[in-house]
Write a protein that holds these residues in place. Structure first.
Motif, mmCIF file in Angstrom:
data_model
loop_
_atom_site.group_PDB
_atom_site.id
_atom_site.type_symbol
_atom_site.label_atom_id
_atom_site.label_comp_id
_atom_site.label_asym_id
_atom_site.label_seq_id
_atom_site.Cartn_x
_atom_site.Cartn_y
_atom_site.Cartn_z
ATOM 1 N N UNK A 1 32.410 46.175 32.349
ATOM 2 C CA UNK A 1 31.676 46.223 31.086
ATOM 3 C C UNK A 1 30.694 45.058 31.058
ATOM 4 N N UNK A 2 29.502 45.300 30.553
ATOM 5 C CA UNK A 2 28.485 44.252 30.576
ATOM 6 C C UNK A 2 27.846 44.162 31.959
ATOM 7 N N UNK A 3 27.066 43.118 32.162
ATOM 8 C CA UNK A 3 26.348 42.936 33.422
ATOM 9 C C UNK A 3 27.242 42.185 34.409
ATOM 10 N N UNK A 4 27.911 42.917 35.282
ATOM 11 C CA UNK A 4 28.774 42.322 36.305
ATOM 12 C C UNK A 4 28.030 42.396 37.637
ATOM 13 N N UNK A 5 27.684 41.261 38.246
ATOM 14 C CA UNK A 5 26.942 41.274 39.509
ATOM 15 C C UNK A 5 27.689 42.037 40.601
ATOM 16 N N UNK A 6 26.940 42.739 41.425
ATOM 17 C CA UNK A 6 27.531 43.561 42.469
ATOM 18 C C UNK A 6 28.337 42.738 43.458
ATOM 19 N N UNK A 7 27.875 41.501 43.749
ATOM 20 C CA UNK A 7 28.596 40.692 44.727
ATOM 21 C C UNK A 7 29.984 40.296 44.215
ATOM 22 N N UNK A 8 30.137 40.134 42.900
ATOM 23 C CA UNK A 8 31.453 39.833 42.351
ATOM 24 C C UNK A 8 32.395 41.020 42.506
ATOM 25 N N UNK A 9 31.874 42.217 42.300
ATOM 26 C CA UNK A 9 32.687 43.418 42.472
ATOM 27 C C UNK A 9 33.127 43.539 43.931
ATOM 28 N N UNK A 10 32.206 43.284 44.843
ATOM 29 C CA UNK A 10 32.528 43.331 46.274
ATOM 30 C C UNK A 10 33.599 42.315 46.630
ATOM 31 N N UNK A 11 33.454 41.094 46.110
ATOM 32 C CA UNK A 11 34.430 40.040 46.401
ATOM 33 C C UNK A 11 35.807 40.385 45.836
ATOM 34 N N UNK A 12 35.850 40.912 44.625
ATOM 35 C CA UNK A 12 37.131 41.287 44.034
ATOM 36 C C UNK A 12 37.788 42.421 44.830
ATOM 37 N N UNK A 13 36.987 43.387 45.239
ATOM 38 C CA UNK A 13 37.515 44.488 46.044
ATOM 39 C C UNK A 13 38.129 43.965 47.338
ATOM 40 N N UNK A 14 37.470 42.998 47.959
ATOM 41 C CA UNK A 14 37.991 42.399 49.188
ATOM 42 C C UNK A 14 39.306 41.669 48.934
ATOM 43 N N UNK A 15 39.401 40.982 47.798
ATOM 44 C CA UNK A 15 40.638 40.254 47.480
ATOM 45 C C UNK A 15 41.801 41.225 47.251
ATOM 46 N N UNK A 16 41.523 42.343 46.619
ATOM 47 C CA UNK A 16 42.591 43.324 46.428
ATOM 48 C C UNK A 16 43.038 43.895 47.770
ATOM 49 N N UNK A 17 42.088 44.083 48.678
ATOM 50 C CA UNK A 17 42.453 44.565 50.007
ATOM 51 C C UNK A 17 43.348 43.545 50.719
ATOM 52 N N UNK A 18 43.046 42.262 50.567
ATOM 53 C CA UNK A 18 43.885 41.227 51.166
ATOM 54 C C UNK A 18 45.284 41.223 50.569
ATOM 55 N N UNK A 19 45.398 41.648 49.309
ATOM 56 C CA UNK A 19 46.697 41.708 48.646
ATOM 57 C C UNK A 19 47.462 42.973 48.995
#
Length: 354
Positions: A91-109
């Protein structure tokens, strides 16, 4: 009355003052003024160079710390969310690189991001209030557990989105139920789609992470209307729906402020128990999100970040293995021995003893 002689005297005085100034500046005061200005310029230049050096050193230190946190994060995250499926709601303006980084962290988990849904401006546009109300009336018919008739449009839309993201087929838990697919299709179709998905959603999520970007400005699309008495009400409705329907929920924000969604959740009497994470712009914040979600699933919610009344690191938890066994039709209904379709048998919000 002022006569011509007065003007003559005034002009003579001005020219005399200019002459004296020029004479002094080119004579006795020349060296003093020049030396003073030169000294000031040199001092400012030295101060600038000193600040530049400090900035470079601080930047290097910060980069080194983030590299350490990033490397440590892989060890901290390993196995914390094994086989869990997570839906990201932006929601709101979430930069694409933050989404990518979060996705990577979930993969590490050990988790999989089953859906990335962006809530569009049409979700709160005052000009589309009637459209949303009509659409919500259609969506409610697809909900297995509709909200109260007086719940309001915000709640109905929020329940529809979350139900679509987490609604699994009881006979085939790795796929969405027919109603869940219909909910997502209706929300994402047409020129006035309320939600945009990065990819087709084919699997139900176990948990929801709501990532908020910039705080809506006063008078913007999320400003006060009859349907939204406060700018953040539609987002808070999403949080409430996720808390009710998902096994775990985390609300995270990029650099939250006093009027941000994270602050609103923390200050809400009914939602204060929802897990929050401050500042997803940093590596430490991005690593914290999966850890916080694991703790929330384990029924150990908290508020994480740096500041008053915040905890730096979530507790270490060990989640039980995910069970996605299909439900047995009409076998022991109500006996408590039939695994539910969302994963862990007989527990809508599993995670251990907490």
């Amino acid at each position: 009355m002022i006569d011509f002689r007065y003007h003559i005297v005034s002009l003579i005085s001005v020219f005399l003052a200019l002459a004296v100034g020029i004479a002094l500046g080119a004579g006795p005061l020349k060296e003093t003024i020049g030396d003073t200005l030169t000294g000031q310029v040199q001092a400012l230049r030295a101060e600038k160079e000193g600040l530049r050096t400090q900035l470079d050193e601080t930047g290097s230190d910060l980069a080194a710390e983030e590299a350490f946190v990033s490397a440590s994060g892989e060890r901290l995250l390993a196995g914390t969310l094994t086989d869990r499926r997570v839906a990201l709601v932006l929601v709101g303006e979430v930069p694409e690189d933050q989404v990518t980084d979060l996705t990577e962290r979930f993969a590490q988990a050990g988790a999989t991001v089953s859906a990335t849904a962006t809530v569009n401006d049409t979700w709160t546009d005052p000009a589309l209030t009637t459209y949303r109300r009509t659409l919500a009336g259609t969506l409610v018919s697809y909900l297995d557990e509709p909200p109260a008739s007086d719940a309001g449009t915000d709640t109905e839309l929020a329940e529809a989105l979350v139900a679509g993201l987490v609604g699994g087929d009881s006979a085939s838990p790795d796929g969405l139920s027919e109603n869940a697919s219909s909910l997502l299709d209706v929300l994402a179709e047409g020129d006035q789609a309320l939600v945009t998905f990065t990819e087709d959603v084919t699997q139900p999520a176990d948990a929801v992470v709501l990532v908020a970007g910039a705080t809506p400005e006063a008078g913007g699309p999320a400003a006060t209307t009859e349907e939204t008495p406060a700018g953040l009400d539609p987002q808070l409705a999403l949080v409430a729906a996720a808390e009710r329907l998902a096994q775990g929920v985390v609300v995270a924000q990029a650099a939250p402020s006093d009027d941000s969604l994270v602050a609103a959740v923390r200050g809400d009497d009914e939602l204060g128990g929802v897990t929050t994470v401050a500042d997803t712009t940093t590596v430490s914040g991005q690593v914290t999100v999966p850890l916080a979600l694991a703790a929330d699933i384990a029924q150990q919610p908290g508020h994480y970040g740096y500041g008053d009344d915040l905890t730096v690191l979530p507790p270490a938890v060990q989640l039980p293995p995910v069970d996605r066994s299909p439900a047995l039709p009409d076998a022991g209904a109500g006996a408590g021995d039939v695994p539910d379709a969302t994963g862990d048998a007989g527990d809508a919000n599993p995670g251990g003893e907490g």
